[in-house]
Design an enzyme around this catalytic site. Structure first.
Site, PDB file in Angstrom:
ATOM      1  N   THR A  86      -7.182  -8.068 -15.307  1.00  0.00           N
ATOM      2  CA  THR A  86      -6.984  -6.636 -15.063  1.00  0.00           C
ATOM      3  C   THR A  86      -7.864  -5.827 -16.006  1.00  0.00           C
ATOM      4  O   THR A  86      -8.469  -4.823 -15.608  1.00  0.00           O
ATOM      5  CB  THR A  86      -5.502  -6.258 -15.231  1.00  0.00           C
ATOM      6  OG1 THR A  86      -4.708  -7.228 -14.568  1.00  0.00           O
ATOM      7  CG2 THR A  86      -5.221  -4.905 -14.625  1.00  0.00           C
ATOM      8  N   ARG A 126      19.241   1.942 -15.461  1.00  0.00           N
ATOM      9  CA  ARG A 126      18.796   2.402 -14.141  1.00  0.00           C
ATOM     10  C   ARG A 126      19.930   2.228 -13.129  1.00  0.00           C
ATOM     11  O   ARG A 126      20.925   1.546 -13.406  1.00  0.00           O
ATOM     12  CB  ARG A 126      17.551   1.633 -13.696  1.00  0.00           C
ATOM     13  CG  ARG A 126      17.754   0.143 -13.588  1.00  0.00           C
ATOM     14  CD  ARG A 126      16.448  -0.610 -13.413  1.00  0.00           C
ATOM     15  NE  ARG A 126      15.902  -0.460 -12.072  1.00  0.00           N
ATOM     16  CZ  ARG A 126      15.199  -1.413 -11.441  1.00  0.00           C
ATOM     17  NH1 ARG A 126      14.962  -2.570 -12.023  1.00  0.00           N
ATOM     18  NH2 ARG A 126      14.713  -1.199 -10.231  1.00  0.00           N
ATOM     19  N   SER A 139     -12.949   0.698  -6.494  1.00  0.00           N
ATOM     20  CA  SER A 139     -14.273   0.101  -6.667  1.00  0.00           C
ATOM     21  C   SER A 139     -15.283   0.651  -5.666  1.00  0.00           C
ATOM     22  O   SER A 139     -16.483   0.487  -5.854  1.00  0.00           O
ATOM     23  CB  SER A 139     -14.197  -1.423  -6.521  1.00  0.00           C
ATOM     24  OG  SER A 139     -13.287  -1.947  -7.439  1.00  0.00           O
ATOM     25  N   HIS A 152      15.343   4.077  -0.877  1.00  0.00           N
ATOM     26  CA  HIS A 152      14.105   4.677  -1.382  1.00  0.00           C
ATOM     27  C   HIS A 152      13.092   3.571  -1.705  1.00  0.00           C
ATOM     28  O   HIS A 152      11.926   3.654  -1.307  1.00  0.00           O
ATOM     29  CB  HIS A 152      14.410   5.519  -2.628  1.00  0.00           C
ATOM     30  CG  HIS A 152      13.215   5.867  -3.461  1.00  0.00           C
ATOM     31  ND1 HIS A 152      12.302   6.825  -3.079  1.00  0.00           N
ATOM     32  CD2 HIS A 152      12.772   5.386  -4.649  1.00  0.00           C
ATOM     33  CE1 HIS A 152      11.359   6.920  -4.008  1.00  0.00           C
ATOM     34  NE2 HIS A 152      11.620   6.052  -4.968  1.00  0.00           N
ATOM     35  N   HIS A 201       6.937 -11.058  -7.123  1.00  0.00           N
ATOM     36  CA  HIS A 201       5.812 -10.772  -8.001  1.00  0.00           C
ATOM     37  C   HIS A 201       4.486 -10.726  -7.263  1.00  0.00           C
ATOM     38  O   HIS A 201       3.750  -9.761  -7.418  1.00  0.00           O
ATOM     39  CB  HIS A 201       5.771 -11.639  -9.247  1.00  0.00           C
ATOM     40  CG  HIS A 201       4.940 -10.917 -10.268  1.00  0.00           C
ATOM     41  ND1 HIS A 201       5.435  -9.861 -10.984  1.00  0.00           N
ATOM     42  CD2 HIS A 201       3.631 -10.984 -10.556  1.00  0.00           C
ATOM     43  CE1 HIS A 201       4.455  -9.333 -11.706  1.00  0.00           C
ATOM     44  NE2 HIS A 201       3.352  -9.993 -11.464  1.00  0.00           N
ATOM     45  N   LYS A 221     -11.358  -5.615 -14.800  1.00  0.00           N
ATOM     46  CA  LYS A 221     -11.548  -4.589 -13.777  1.00  0.00           C
ATOM     47  C   LYS A 221     -11.681  -3.207 -14.405  1.00  0.00           C
ATOM     48  O   LYS A 221     -12.609  -2.459 -14.101  1.00  0.00           O
ATOM     49  CB  LYS A 221     -10.367  -4.591 -12.804  1.00  0.00           C
ATOM     50  CG  LYS A 221     -10.410  -5.772 -11.892  1.00  0.00           C
ATOM     51  CD  LYS A 221      -9.319  -5.694 -10.869  1.00  0.00           C
ATOM     52  CE  LYS A 221      -9.629  -6.619  -9.729  1.00  0.00           C
ATOM     53  NZ  LYS A 221     -10.801  -6.234  -8.967  1.00  0.00           N
ATOM     54  N   TYR A 239       1.448  -7.367  -6.417  1.00  0.00           N
ATOM     55  CA  TYR A 239      -0.017  -7.381  -6.351  1.00  0.00           C
ATOM     56  C   TYR A 239      -0.503  -7.043  -4.954  1.00  0.00           C
ATOM     57  O   TYR A 239      -1.594  -6.493  -4.795  1.00  0.00           O
ATOM     58  CB  TYR A 239      -0.567  -8.710  -6.870  1.00  0.00           C
ATOM     59  CG  TYR A 239      -0.322  -8.812  -8.345  1.00  0.00           C
ATOM     60  CD1 TYR A 239      -0.871  -7.865  -9.193  1.00  0.00           C
ATOM     61  CD2 TYR A 239       0.520  -9.761  -8.886  1.00  0.00           C
ATOM     62  CE1 TYR A 239      -0.602  -7.871 -10.541  1.00  0.00           C
ATOM     63  CE2 TYR A 239       0.791  -9.777 -10.241  1.00  0.00           C
ATOM     64  CZ  TYR A 239       0.229  -8.829 -11.061  1.00  0.00           C
ATOM     65  OH  TYR A 239       0.505  -8.838 -12.391  1.00  0.00           O
ATOM     66  N   GLU A 279       4.217  -9.841  -4.361  1.00  0.00           N
ATOM     67  CA  GLU A 279       4.360  -8.593  -3.609  1.00  0.00           C
ATOM     68  C   GLU A 279       3.829  -7.400  -4.399  1.00  0.00           C
ATOM     69  O   GLU A 279       3.166  -6.527  -3.848  1.00  0.00           O
ATOM     70  CB  GLU A 279       5.831  -8.380  -3.228  1.00  0.00           C
ATOM     71  CG  GLU A 279       6.176  -7.009  -2.669  1.00  0.00           C
ATOM     72  CD  GLU A 279       5.621  -6.753  -1.276  1.00  0.00           C
ATOM     73  OE1 GLU A 279       5.256  -7.722  -0.594  1.00  0.00           O
ATOM     74  OE2 GLU A 279       5.561  -5.574  -0.883  1.00  0.00           O
ATOM     75  N   HIS A 283       9.474 -13.540 -15.240  1.00  0.00           N
ATOM     76  CA  HIS A 283       9.507 -12.472 -16.251  1.00  0.00           C
ATOM     77  C   HIS A 283      10.357 -11.296 -15.769  1.00  0.00           C
ATOM     78  O   HIS A 283      10.629 -10.384 -16.530  1.00  0.00           O
ATOM     79  CB  HIS A 283       8.093 -12.028 -16.655  1.00  0.00           C
ATOM     80  CG  HIS A 283       7.312 -11.347 -15.575  1.00  0.00           C
ATOM     81  ND1 HIS A 283       5.957 -11.445 -15.464  1.00  0.00           N
ATOM     82  CD2 HIS A 283       7.693 -10.556 -14.556  1.00  0.00           C
ATOM     83  CE1 HIS A 283       5.539 -10.741 -14.433  1.00  0.00           C
ATOM     84  NE2 HIS A 283       6.578 -10.193 -13.864  1.00  0.00           N
ATOM     85  N   HIS A 284      10.761 -11.322 -14.507  1.00  0.00           N
ATOM     86  CA  HIS A 284      11.697 -10.302 -14.017  1.00  0.00           C
ATOM     87  C   HIS A 284      13.130 -10.647 -14.379  1.00  0.00           C
ATOM     88  O   HIS A 284      14.042  -9.886 -14.106  1.00  0.00           O
ATOM     89  CB  HIS A 284      11.600 -10.166 -12.494  1.00  0.00           C
ATOM     90  CG  HIS A 284      10.280  -9.643 -12.039  1.00  0.00           C
ATOM     91  ND1 HIS A 284      10.021  -8.303 -11.871  1.00  0.00           N
ATOM     92  CD2 HIS A 284       9.128 -10.285 -11.730  1.00  0.00           C
ATOM     93  CE1 HIS A 284       8.766  -8.145 -11.481  1.00  0.00           C
ATOM     94  NE2 HIS A 284       8.211  -9.325 -11.379  1.00  0.00           N
ATOM     95  N   SER A 316       5.782  -8.148  10.832  1.00  0.00           N
ATOM     96  CA  SER A 316       4.703  -7.190  11.034  1.00  0.00           C
ATOM     97  C   SER A 316       3.595  -7.400  10.011  1.00  0.00           C
ATOM     98  O   SER A 316       2.412  -7.459  10.360  1.00  0.00           O
ATOM     99  CB  SER A 316       5.250  -5.772  10.940  1.00  0.00           C
ATOM    100  OG  SER A 316       4.229  -4.869  10.679  1.00  0.00           O
ATOM    101  N   SER A 317       3.959  -7.547   8.737  1.00  0.00           N
ATOM    102  CA  SER A 317       2.881  -7.658   7.746  1.00  0.00           C
ATOM    103  C   SER A 317       2.207  -9.020   7.801  1.00  0.00           C
ATOM    104  O   SER A 317       1.012  -9.117   7.518  1.00  0.00           O
ATOM    105  CB  SER A 317       3.356  -7.311   6.338  1.00  0.00           C
ATOM    106  OG  SER A 317       4.587  -7.883   6.083  1.00  0.00           O
ATOM    107  N   TRP A 337      17.086  -2.811  -4.111  1.00  0.00           N
ATOM    108  CA  TRP A 337      16.158  -3.400  -3.128  1.00  0.00           C
ATOM    109  C   TRP A 337      15.965  -4.879  -3.393  1.00  0.00           C
ATOM    110  O   TRP A 337      15.480  -5.605  -2.524  1.00  0.00           O
ATOM    111  CB  TRP A 337      14.806  -2.673  -3.156  1.00  0.00           C
ATOM    112  CG  TRP A 337      13.866  -3.123  -4.213  1.00  0.00           C
ATOM    113  CD1 TRP A 337      13.936  -2.822  -5.542  1.00  0.00           C
ATOM    114  CD2 TRP A 337      12.697  -3.951  -4.061  1.00  0.00           C
ATOM    115  NE1 TRP A 337      12.903  -3.408  -6.217  1.00  0.00           N
ATOM    116  CE2 TRP A 337      12.115  -4.106  -5.335  1.00  0.00           C
ATOM    117  CE3 TRP A 337      12.081  -4.571  -2.969  1.00  0.00           C
ATOM    118  CZ2 TRP A 337      10.961  -4.864  -5.546  1.00  0.00           C
ATOM    119  CZ3 TRP A 337      10.933  -5.322  -3.194  1.00  0.00           C
ATOM    120  CH2 TRP A 337      10.383  -5.452  -4.473  1.00  0.00           C
ATOM    121  N   ASP A 364     -14.497  -4.287  16.312  1.00  0.00           N
ATOM    122  CA  ASP A 364     -13.060  -4.026  16.247  1.00  0.00           C
ATOM    123  C   ASP A 364     -12.430  -5.140  15.420  1.00  0.00           C
ATOM    124  O   ASP A 364     -13.138  -5.984  14.872  1.00  0.00           O
ATOM    125  CB  ASP A 364     -12.470  -4.012  17.678  1.00  0.00           C
ATOM    126  CG  ASP A 364     -11.203  -3.162  17.746  1.00  0.00           C
ATOM    127  OD1 ASP A 364     -10.273  -3.456  16.988  1.00  0.00           O
ATOM    128  OD2 ASP A 364     -11.168  -2.201  18.538  1.00  0.00           O
TER     129      ASP A 364
END
Lengths: 526, 190
Positions: free
Chosen positions: A329, A451, A269, A78, A254, A332, A258, A256, A303-304, A170-171, A143, A107
């Site tokens: 943040t 979890r 925006s 998932h 991390h 924003k 963002y 990722e 921090h993870h 790909s990315s 994951w 293009d």
């Protein structure tokens, strides 16, 4: 399909809009954008079904429907599908559709690579999902792929690693394409500081992708060699350290997160000024805030992993650096609020989703600040509080922003308006059910529910039951979205080229639906 | 425009390749980080300390606790001969660990040390340790494994108890493969 007939029209894809070849060989940014968006929606349904399997098992305490191994592979798949198969491709799809139109280009800069970067994805995910049918089942270690647990995966292991390599490839190619387009294809007069914020946020996201996807590729390659070639990167017996993997993973992970949220900031925006009928407040500060968030994302990864055993100085550094992110943040969020201040606001569906984004993303931001406190993280770590936190920033955050973007630009893409009443129904059902699903998770998390466990203590029953009801409601509400989009494409009322009364930007100067090749002559930007 | 797009692609591809390498560079960087912070026991710190002249501090007593555990239900029995010792910093002490291979076949184990509190990593010196090499044990046999250590008098005063814990890993498979490659026979012993 007759090969003769299609060969005759080989050079002009528009002549045969329904042939498979058009979609397989297309190099057009709009076609590829469409492919990305539909791919993302299909994966959203698949990942959603997996979420519903998880929620069904958690409806009541005790083991009901699935065995724990399969439950764990559901949580793992998932997450991988939602991150790499839904949010990232959806944003790449939006980038493909919108960036050339927004900067006045015909293009994307690299159309052939564009085709390739999309068509890798269906193969990568087919490979990933095929692992569910292999000996030993799919990956079930989460994951985050932490060793040594993930090394116990059966035959699926090398396929999972290879699939992740493909997704990364790909990315990275998609990101290179975005940067090359933005740097080289802007219309005369479109300086960097005149670009719409969606283009800015995507440019910065693309740099993040190029910087961190290869690090993940390196990390998973080390896992692969540890398992099959007796290297000892993460094997303590050979002098390695499993904690090292966590550092490598989160050095990728991390930035990722963002990557998953910055393009949403760009979407919001664009939408808020249109429906508040005021220009965006603090454009330059928005650009700098995005840049700061991207920079800070590289120095907060640990921090993870506050609980792995770190020197006090490390805990403090990562705690304060993380809390620093609240500053850009906050800039924003306050800019969006200031944009709406005394504006002549109306509440069409895209605006509703954008407002939902601001409120609920902020809730997720605040629970993030709570998690950033190293001393209390020892209680929150690996509980449902974490699950509540990242689902608040990803579902009513990234996913709402993607849905808002689709409602906002759909009339430009297909030339027809969507059904406003159904759109609003979709918004309200989604918002009610998303909160019903994820808000109770804060409470069970603080009370200590871990979890990634298929069973739980009795005192968590009521909140889990609520969350399951919410999840099913949210899942089925998305079918309204599918219906609204198909109905708009097939039979909606014709849209004007301006579409929204006060929308600003080059894309609204094009006809609706947008012509196949966006700007054949570059527009002049004042 | 086309050529400048090409140069952008070239540069960005280089960045991506560099970052792939950077992922691997994190491995030695992590080692250095652990050395500096004393997060893990490292051999270099050990050798450095052995070379220094150390004066015994008989006025101070430090408790050293010994612990052993097995990784992934390895079918051995491992325990320290004594679970705690009162030691003077600066003097070398010797103790034993006892390991028994409970299976019907020869196995090779590897002990990996871990010391708490972290700060003691730099100050617990092992002059002789079974953890420096592989431990081959024949089927059903029991062996005594010696350990000589010393607490450096530089150990901060507030540290009263140091825990030395060994985790044993089953490395029979990789030891056999290494054995195949080199003349150095890890399995041969008397």
């Amino acid at each position: 399909m007759s090969t003769v007939a299609t060969d005759d029209h080989h050079d002009d894809h528009q002549e045969s809009p329904y042939s498979i070849k058009r979609w397989v060989f297309t190099t057009n940014h709009k076609d590829i954008g469409t492919l990305y968006l539909w791919f993302s929606f299909i994966m959203f349904l698949i990942g959603g079904v997996m979420a519903l399997i998880i929620r069904t098992e958690l409806f009541e305490p005790g083991m009901q429907f699935v065995d724990p191994q399969f439950f764990n592979s559901m949580t793992t798949m998932h997450a991988i599908i939602m991150v790499f198969g839904v949010v990232m491709p959806a944003f790449t799809g939006l980038a493909n559709w919108l960036i050339p139109m927004m900067i006045g280009a015909t293009d994307m800069a690299l159309p052939r690579m564009n085709n390739w970067s999309f068509w890798i994805l269906p193969f990568a995910f087919a490979m990933m999902m095929s692992t569910l049918f292999m000996d030993g089942g799919g990956p079930a270690g989460g994951w985050t792929l932490y060793p040594p647990l993930i090394l116990q995966t059966g035959d699926a292991f090398p396929f999972v690693i290879l699939a992740i390599h493909f997704m990364g490839l790909s990315s990275i190619m998609g990101a290179i394409n975005v940067i090359a387009t933005v740097l080289n294809m802007r219309a005369p007069g479109m300086t960097l500081m005149k670009m719409p914020l969606f283009v800015w946020t995507w440019l910065i996201t693309a740099y993040l992708l190029i910087a961190v996807m290869p690090v993940l590729a390196g990390g998973v390659t080390m896992l692969l060699t540890d398992k099959y070639f007796l290297t000892s990167f993460f094997n303590a017996a050979g002098g390695g350290d499993p904690v090292l993997f966590q550092h490598i993973f989160w050095f990728f992970g991390h930035p990722e997160v963002y990557i998953l949220i910055l393009p949403s900031f760009g979407v919001i925006s664009s939408i808020i000024p249109t429906f508040a009928r005021k220009p965006l407040f603090g454009y330059a500060s928005m650009v700098y805030a995005t840049g700061s968030i991207a920079f800070l994302s590289f120095i907060v990864w640990a921090h993870h992993m506050f609980t792995v055993g770190m020197p006090l100085a490390g805990e403090l550094f990562f705690m304060f650096a993380t809390m620093l992110i609240a500053v850009p943040t906050g800039v924003k969020v306050f800019n969006w609020v200031a944009t709406m201040w005394r504006g002549a606001m109306t509440f069409e569906t895209p605006m509703l989703f954008a407002l939902g984004f601001i409120i609920m993303f902020t809730i997720g931001g605040f629970s993030g600040l709570m998690l950033a406190l190293a001393p209390v993280d020892f209680q929150y770590h690996d509980t449902y509080f974490v699950v509540a936190h990242f689902h608040y920033v990803l579902v009513p955050g990234s996913v709402f922003a993607i849905i808002a973007a689709v409602y906002y630009w759909l009339p430009k893409w297909c030339g027809n308006m969507y059904n406003e009443g159904l759109g609003k129904l979709h918004f309200w059902l989604s918002t009610i059910f998303v909160n019903l699903t994820f808000f109770p998770m804060h409470f069970v998390g603080l009370a200590g529910m871990p979890r990634r466990i298929p069973d739980y203590a009795l005192q968590f029953s009521d909140y889990n039951m609520m969350a399951t009801v919410g999840a099913f409601g949210f899942g089925f509400a998305q079918l309204i979205f599918l219906y609204v989009v198909i109905q708009a494409i097939r039979s909606g009322n014709k849209a004007t080229s301006q579409v929204w009364e006060n929308a600003e930007g080059l894309e609204w100067t094009l006809a609706s639906p947008a012509p196949y090749h966006s700007f054949t002559t570059p527009p002049v930007v004042k | 425009m086309i050529s400048s797009a090409k140069s952008v692609v070239g540069k960005l591809t280089l960045v991506a390749v560099f970052m792939f390498g950077f992922g691997y560079l994190l491995v030695p960087l992590y080692e250095v980080f652990c050395d500096i912070t004393g997060l893990r026991f490292t051999q270099d710190a050990n050798e450095e300390l052995v070379a220094q002249e150390i004066i015994e501090d008989t006025t101070r007593l430090v408790t050293v606790e010994f612990d052993a555990s097995l990784n992934q239900s390895m079918p051995w029995e491992v325990k320290p001969a004594v679970t705690r010792m009162q030691v003077h910093p600066g003097r070398v002490y010797t103790t034993n660990y006892i390991a028994k291979n409970k299976t019907q076949s020869a196995m090779v184990g590897q002990a990996v040390p871990s010391i708490t509190p972290f700060v003691a990593n730099k100050h617990l010196v092992k002059t002789e340790c079974f953890c420096f090499e592989n431990q081959p044990i024949e089927a059903g046999q029991q062996v005594e494994m010696p350990l000589s250590f010393m607490v450096n008098p530089k150990l901060p005063k507030d540290v009263k108890v140091v825990t030395l814990s060994y985790t044993f890993f089953d490395i029979t498979q990789s030891a056999e493969i290494n054995n195949f490659d080199s003349n150095e026979s890890v399995l041969a012993f008397n």
